[in-house]
Design an enzyme around this catalytic site. Structure first.
Site, PDB file in Angstrom:
ATOM      1  N   HIS A 175      -5.782   6.784  -2.746  1.00  0.00           N
ATOM      2  CA  HIS A 175      -6.732   5.781  -2.286  1.00  0.00           C
ATOM      3  C   HIS A 175      -7.882   5.619  -3.275  1.00  0.00           C
ATOM      4  O   HIS A 175      -8.274   6.572  -3.956  1.00  0.00           O
ATOM      5  CB  HIS A 175      -7.283   6.168  -0.911  1.00  0.00           C
ATOM      6  N   TYR A 201     -10.068   1.619   1.382  1.00  0.00           N
ATOM      7  CA  TYR A 201     -10.257   1.534   2.832  1.00  0.00           C
ATOM      8  C   TYR A 201     -11.534   0.764   3.168  1.00  0.00           C
ATOM      9  O   TYR A 201     -12.409   0.563   2.328  1.00  0.00           O
ATOM     10  CB  TYR A 201     -10.309   2.930   3.434  1.00  0.00           C
ATOM     11  N   HIS A 229       0.832  -1.208   0.000  1.00  0.00           N
ATOM     12  CA  HIS A 229       0.000   0.000   0.000  1.00  0.00           C
ATOM     13  C   HIS A 229       0.867   1.257   0.000  1.00  0.00           C
ATOM     14  O   HIS A 229       0.670   2.164  -0.821  1.00  0.00           O
ATOM     15  CB  HIS A 229      -0.903  -0.024   1.236  1.00  0.00           C
ATOM     16  N   GLU A 230       1.836   1.323   0.897  1.00  0.00           N
ATOM     17  CA  GLU A 230       2.683   2.517   0.989  1.00  0.00           C
ATOM     18  C   GLU A 230       3.585   2.651  -0.235  1.00  0.00           C
ATOM     19  O   GLU A 230       3.857   3.762  -0.694  1.00  0.00           O
ATOM     20  CB  GLU A 230       3.514   2.494   2.275  1.00  0.00           C
TER      21      GLU A 230
END
Length: 271
Positions: free
Chosen positions: A179, A225, A169-170
């Site tokens: 996102h 998310y 993700h990072e």
């Protein structure tokens, strides 16, 4: 005496290794089943940044103090890492020495996961490199979006950030991605329940002019998310639309859509 000293040293090494195994077992049990969004929100919940750390937007995106929390730097300036003549994108990285060997292996696995599915090649920092990712255990999990130049911090706190999906993700942030729930076409796929979001967190759901690369909205993206993100009352802050029963925000690794848009962004013809 020498034999005793070596025996004591060996015992300390075994004890240290055992303590680390116990630590990770307990942590894995406590976080088992949590989505990437839940892990990130949990890791950054009580963040107390040092004076030299950036402000965060959308939970884990580093921004400058005078920056627009909803701006996408990839639409306002060049943010891509350079491609070489062989068609590969080589990105130097340096892993701080405060990570244990086990923690380092989690990070390296995340870095290497890109080479089999794209033209991205993360390689260790070498003298003479003028821009690189500095992977450190700072306060929480965060990254800048896209190439910044010079030494660029990717924070993977030893407390809560060292999972395969959070590393991916990072790194996707560092490669230029935002996102999923902030996509410009978000409202066609996600209904935001503003009344359930903490007042000071509502900006995290503002849409931005994202680089969607012609791909469809992806409920299974590692950049999506979970449904309770930034909730103030334990009620959902997002629901899929038009089918409210679709599962989302549960990715344990990059989806095929994540991979496709990465390859489109960097025009990867061959891996």
């Amino acid at each position: 005496m020498l034999v005793f000293s070596w025996s004591l040293f060996a015992l300390l090494l075994v004890s240290s290794s055992l303590a680390e195994v116990i630590k990770y077992t307990l942590e894995e049990n406590a976080t088992k089943g949590l989505s990437v969004g839940e892990l990130l929100e949990r890791a950054n919940r009580d963040r107390h940044p040092d004076f030299d750390e950036p402000q965060l937007a959308q939970g884990d995106i580093a921004i400058r103090a005078d920056g627009n929390k909803n701006a996408d730097p990839c639409t306002s300036r060049g943010c891509l890492w350079s491609k070489w003549s062989d068609g590969k994108v080589y990105i130097p990285y340096y892993i701080a020495n405060h990570f244990s060997s086990r923690e380092r292996s989690i990070i390296v696995r995340g870095l290497e996961s890109f080479s089999g599915v794209s033209c991205i090649r993360f390689r260790p920092y070498q003298n003479g490199d003028y821009e690189w990712l500095s992977i450190e255990s700072r306060e929480g999990c965060y990254s800048w979006v896209g190439r910044q130049g010079g030494s660029q911090v990717v924070s993977l706190s030893r407390s809560g950030c060292l999972y395969h999906n959070t590393v991916q993700h990072e790194l996707l942030h560092a490669l230029g991605f935002n996102h999923e729930q902030t996509r410009s076409d978000r409202d066609n796929h996600i209904r935001v329940l503003w009344e359930n979001i903490s007042q000071d967190m509502k900006y995290n759901f503002d849409k931005i002019n994202t680089l969607n690369q012609g791909t469809s909205y992806d409920y299974n993206s590692v950049m999506q998310y979970h449904k309770y993100a930034f909730s103030m009352n334990n009620q959902p802050t997002m629901l899929p639309y038009p089918n409210s029963n679709v599962a989302f925000g549960q990715a344990t690794k990059m989806s095929q859509n994540d991979i496709d848009r990465l390859n489109r962004l960097y025009k990867c013809c061959k891996y």
